[in-house]
Design a protein around this motif. Structure first.
Motif, PDB file in Angstrom:
ATOM      1  N   HIS A  59     -18.905  69.084  50.263  1.00 18.59           N
ATOM      2  CA  HIS A  59     -18.871  68.104  51.338  1.00 18.59           C
ATOM      3  C   HIS A  59     -19.759  68.494  52.513  1.00 18.59           C
ATOM      4  O   HIS A  59     -20.264  67.650  53.219  1.00 18.59           O
ATOM      5  CB  HIS A  59     -17.411  67.954  51.792  1.00 18.59           C
ATOM      6  N   THR A  60     -19.981  69.786  52.756  1.00 16.28           N
ATOM      7  CA  THR A  60     -20.609  70.198  54.004  1.00 16.28           C
ATOM      8  C   THR A  60     -21.926  70.942  53.869  1.00 16.28           C
ATOM      9  O   THR A  60     -22.498  71.319  54.868  1.00 16.28           O
ATOM     10  CB  THR A  60     -19.659  71.108  54.809  1.00 16.28           C
ATOM     11  N   THR A  61     -22.410  71.190  52.679  1.00  9.69           N
ATOM     12  CA  THR A  61     -23.602  72.011  52.568  1.00  9.69           C
ATOM     13  C   THR A  61     -24.868  71.274  52.975  1.00  9.69           C
ATOM     14  O   THR A  61     -25.879  71.903  53.245  1.00  9.69           O
ATOM     15  CB  THR A  61     -23.790  72.540  51.135  1.00  9.69           C
ATOM     16  N   THR A  62     -24.835  69.972  53.023  1.00 14.19           N
ATOM     17  CA  THR A  62     -26.016  69.222  53.439  1.00 14.19           C
ATOM     18  C   THR A  62     -25.611  68.215  54.501  1.00 14.19           C
ATOM     19  O   THR A  62     -24.659  67.471  54.336  1.00 14.19           O
ATOM     20  CB  THR A  62     -26.640  68.474  52.245  1.00 14.19           C
ATOM     21  N   SER A  63     -26.324  68.240  55.595  1.00 17.06           N
ATOM     22  CA  SER A  63     -26.061  67.311  56.691  1.00 17.06           C
ATOM     23  C   SER A  63     -27.380  66.947  57.342  1.00 17.06           C
ATOM     24  O   SER A  63     -28.382  67.616  57.170  1.00 17.06           O
ATOM     25  CB  SER A  63     -25.149  67.961  57.740  1.00 17.06           C
ATOM     26  N   GLY A  64     -27.335  65.882  58.143  1.00 17.61           N
ATOM     27  CA  GLY A  64     -28.527  65.481  58.890  1.00 17.61           C
ATOM     28  C   GLY A  64     -29.475  64.656  58.046  1.00 17.61           C
ATOM     29  O   GLY A  64     -29.155  64.219  56.957  1.00 17.61           O
ATOM     30  N   PRO A  65     -30.691  64.438  58.574  1.00 20.08           N
ATOM     31  CA  PRO A  65     -31.662  63.606  57.866  1.00 20.08           C
ATOM     32  C   PRO A  65     -32.202  64.299  56.607  1.00 20.08           C
ATOM     33  O   PRO A  65     -32.361  65.508  56.588  1.00 20.08           O
ATOM     34  CB  PRO A  65     -32.790  63.405  58.881  1.00 20.08           C
ATOM     35  N   ARG A  66     -32.474  63.528  55.613  1.00 22.18           N
ATOM     36  CA  ARG A  66     -33.111  64.030  54.391  1.00 22.18           C
ATOM     37  C   ARG A  66     -34.608  63.817  54.509  1.00 22.18           C
ATOM     38  O   ARG A  66     -35.089  63.140  55.408  1.00 22.18           O
ATOM     39  CB  ARG A  66     -32.573  63.259  53.185  1.00 22.18           C
ATOM     40  N   GLN A  67     -35.335  64.361  53.566  1.00 22.81           N
ATOM     41  CA  GLN A  67     -36.789  64.192  53.582  1.00 22.81           C
ATOM     42  C   GLN A  67     -37.198  62.744  53.394  1.00 22.81           C
ATOM     43  O   GLN A  67     -38.234  62.317  53.878  1.00 22.81           O
ATOM     44  CB  GLN A  67     -37.442  65.063  52.509  1.00 22.81           C
ATOM     45  N   ASP A  68     -36.383  61.972  52.694  1.00 24.70           N
ATOM     46  CA  ASP A  68     -36.707  60.564  52.476  1.00 24.70           C
ATOM     47  C   ASP A  68     -36.284  59.670  53.638  1.00 24.70           C
ATOM     48  O   ASP A  68     -36.401  58.456  53.569  1.00 24.70           O
ATOM     49  CB  ASP A  68     -36.105  60.062  51.165  1.00 24.70           C
ATOM     50  N   GLY A  69     -35.752  60.284  54.734  1.00 26.09           N
ATOM     51  CA  GLY A  69     -35.377  59.523  55.920  1.00 26.09           C
ATOM     52  C   GLY A  69     -33.930  59.068  55.940  1.00 26.09           C
ATOM     53  O   GLY A  69     -33.437  58.621  56.970  1.00 26.09           O
ATOM     54  N   ARG A  70     -33.256  59.132  54.803  1.00 27.48           N
ATOM     55  CA  ARG A  70     -31.843  58.750  54.777  1.00 27.48           C
ATOM     56  C   ARG A  70     -31.019  59.837  55.445  1.00 27.48           C
ATOM     57  O   ARG A  70     -31.386  60.995  55.470  1.00 27.48           O
ATOM     58  CB  ARG A  70     -31.401  58.500  53.342  1.00 27.48           C
ATOM     59  N   ILE A  71     -29.875  59.449  55.991  1.00 29.20           N
ATOM     60  CA  ILE A  71     -29.017  60.358  56.755  1.00 29.20           C
ATOM     61  C   ILE A  71     -27.729  60.590  55.979  1.00 29.20           C
ATOM     62  O   ILE A  71     -27.104  59.637  55.505  1.00 29.20           O
ATOM     63  CB  ILE A  71     -28.700  59.747  58.139  1.00 29.20           C
ATOM     64  N   TRP A  72     -27.321  61.849  55.890  1.00 28.50           N
ATOM     65  CA  TRP A  72     -26.063  62.165  55.224  1.00 28.50           C
ATOM     66  C   TRP A  72     -24.896  61.597  56.013  1.00 28.50           C
ATOM     67  O   TRP A  72     -24.839  61.728  57.228  1.00 28.50           O
ATOM     68  CB  TRP A  72     -25.894  63.676  55.068  1.00 28.50           C
ATOM     69  N   LEU A  73     -23.975  61.016  55.304  1.00 32.05           N
ATOM     70  CA  LEU A  73     -22.803  60.362  55.905  1.00 32.05           C
ATOM     71  C   LEU A  73     -21.634  61.354  55.950  1.00 32.05           C
ATOM     72  O   LEU A  73     -20.553  61.080  55.476  1.00 32.05           O
ATOM     73  CB  LEU A  73     -22.441  59.137  55.068  1.00 32.05           C
ATOM     74  N   ASN A  74     -21.883  62.539  56.541  1.00 31.95           N
ATOM     75  CA  ASN A  74     -20.838  63.558  56.520  1.00 31.95           C
ATOM     76  C   ASN A  74     -20.718  64.342  57.825  1.00 31.95           C
ATOM     77  O   ASN A  74     -20.164  65.427  57.837  1.00 31.95           O
ATOM     78  CB  ASN A  74     -21.050  64.527  55.353  1.00 31.95           C
ATOM     79  N   THR A  75     -21.243  63.794  58.924  1.00 30.12           N
ATOM     80  CA  THR A  75     -21.101  64.472  60.208  1.00 30.12           C
ATOM     81  C   THR A  75     -20.478  63.527  61.235  1.00 30.12           C
ATOM     82  O   THR A  75     -20.643  62.308  61.162  1.00 30.12           O
ATOM     83  CB  THR A  75     -22.456  64.975  60.754  1.00 30.12           C
ATOM     84  N   TYR A  76     -19.784  64.116  62.187  1.00 32.82           N
ATOM     85  CA  TYR A  76     -19.098  63.310  63.193  1.00 32.82           C
ATOM     86  C   TYR A  76     -20.055  62.418  63.993  1.00 32.82           C
ATOM     87  O   TYR A  76     -19.765  61.235  64.166  1.00 32.82           O
ATOM     88  CB  TYR A  76     -18.274  64.208  64.126  1.00 32.82           C
ATOM     89  N   PRO A  77     -21.190  62.931  64.484  1.00 32.13           N
ATOM     90  CA  PRO A  77     -22.072  62.044  65.269  1.00 32.13           C
ATOM     91  C   PRO A  77     -22.551  60.816  64.492  1.00 32.13           C
ATOM     92  O   PRO A  77     -22.671  59.733  65.056  1.00 32.13           O
ATOM     93  CB  PRO A  77     -23.241  62.952  65.657  1.00 32.13           C
ATOM     94  N   VAL A  78     -22.804  60.972  63.207  1.00 33.06           N
ATOM     95  CA  VAL A  78     -23.272  59.843  62.394  1.00 33.06           C
ATOM     96  C   VAL A  78     -22.156  58.805  62.233  1.00 33.06           C
ATOM     97  O   VAL A  78     -22.365  57.613  62.466  1.00 33.06           O
ATOM     98  CB  VAL A  78     -23.762  60.340  61.011  1.00 33.06           C
ATOM     99  N   VAL A  79     -20.973  59.257  61.865  1.00 33.50           N
ATOM    100  CA  VAL A  79     -19.851  58.331  61.652  1.00 33.50           C
ATOM    101  C   VAL A  79     -19.408  57.708  62.978  1.00 33.50           C
ATOM    102  O   VAL A  79     -19.128  56.508  63.047  1.00 33.50           O
ATOM    103  CB  VAL A  79     -18.686  59.049  60.942  1.00 33.50           C
ATOM    104  N   ASP A  80     -19.378  58.498  64.036  1.00 32.04           N
ATOM    105  CA  ASP A  80     -19.031  57.987  65.361  1.00 32.04           C
ATOM    106  C   ASP A  80     -19.980  56.860  65.771  1.00 32.04           C
ATOM    107  O   ASP A  80     -19.545  55.828  66.286  1.00 32.04           O
ATOM    108  CB  ASP A  80     -19.084  59.133  66.376  1.00 32.04           C
ATOM    109  N   ARG A  81     -21.278  57.027  65.512  1.00 31.87           N
ATOM    110  CA  ARG A  81     -22.266  55.994  65.857  1.00 31.87           C
ATOM    111  C   ARG A  81     -22.010  54.719  65.056  1.00 31.87           C
ATOM    112  O   ARG A  81     -22.117  53.606  65.579  1.00 31.87           O
ATOM    113  CB  ARG A  81     -23.679  56.529  65.598  1.00 31.87           C
ATOM    114  N   ILE A  82     -21.665  54.856  63.787  1.00 22.28           N
ATOM    115  CA  ILE A  82     -21.376  53.685  62.954  1.00 22.28           C
ATOM    116  C   ILE A  82     -20.161  52.932  63.503  1.00 22.28           C
ATOM    117  O   ILE A  82     -20.186  51.706  63.628  1.00 22.28           O
ATOM    118  CB  ILE A  82     -21.142  54.102  61.484  1.00 22.28           C
TER     119      ILE A  82
END
Length: 197
Positions: A59-82
């Protein structure tokens, strides 16, 4: 003590983890070493088992933006923004009450499909957590909702909207403090967290 654990990723591929508590590491089948101390908020306050440990690292080994521009849906700031963007959209849509219910049903279903990995997203990348048996089950439990795991996120957003509308209709004016608590509660549930970030 060394143990092998297995799980499946969102693509249905089996992930095998080799956990070695003597060295404090876990190795994936690709040979990547992960420290055992990497903790997922999902397990805080729960007894650790090998299965929880495997899910934590998946669940936690990858976070933040990927090389293809997609964002992992596993961090508080991302989910909070949604959740905050959804909140703003709800408040803006209230002016057109004729179509509000249909729009709300569609948006809550869309959030359900995103967080449970049912429909692929162009913007977000989901992981093994984003399944009805994982995220859906936790959301129902954390928010005390009686429903089906496959619709858990939809129901969570619907319950959230009811609370939002109650707060917006207060005769003394709108107080953002309770809203912040509700945003945090929903965001944490979607991430499998039991505490504030």
């Amino acid at each position: 003590m060394a143990t092998n654990l297995s799980d499946f990723d969102s693509g249905g591929r089996q992930i095998i983890l080799h956990r070695d508590s003597r060295h404090g590491t876990t190795k994936t089948q690709n040979g990547h070493s992960l420290p055992i101390s990497d903790a997922c908020p999902l397990s805080q306050g729960l007894p650790m088992t090998d299965e929880h440990g495997a899910l934590e690292r998946l669940h936690t080994t990858t976070s933040g933006p990927r090389q293809d521009g997609r964002i992992w849906l596993n961090t508080y700031p991302v989910v909070d923004r949604i959740v905050r963007d959804f909140t703003l959209a709800v408040l803006q849509r209230l002016e057109n009450r004729d179509r509000f219910q249909a729009w709300l049903e569609f948006e809550c279903r869309r959030q359900n499909n995103l967080f449970l990995g049912i429909t692929p997203s162009d913007r977000y990348e989901t992981g093994p957590w984003n399944q009805a048996g994982q995220c859906g089950e936790y959301v129902l439990h954390a928010l005390a909702i009686n429903g089906e795991t496959r619709l858990a996120v939809r129901d969570a957003f619907m319950v959230y909207v009811v609370k939002l509308l109650d707060l917006a209709a207060q005769p003394d004016g709108f107080d953002p403090t309770p809203l912040e608590a509700e945003i945090a509660r929903l965001s944490n549930a979607l991430l499998g967290r039991s505490e504030q970030p």
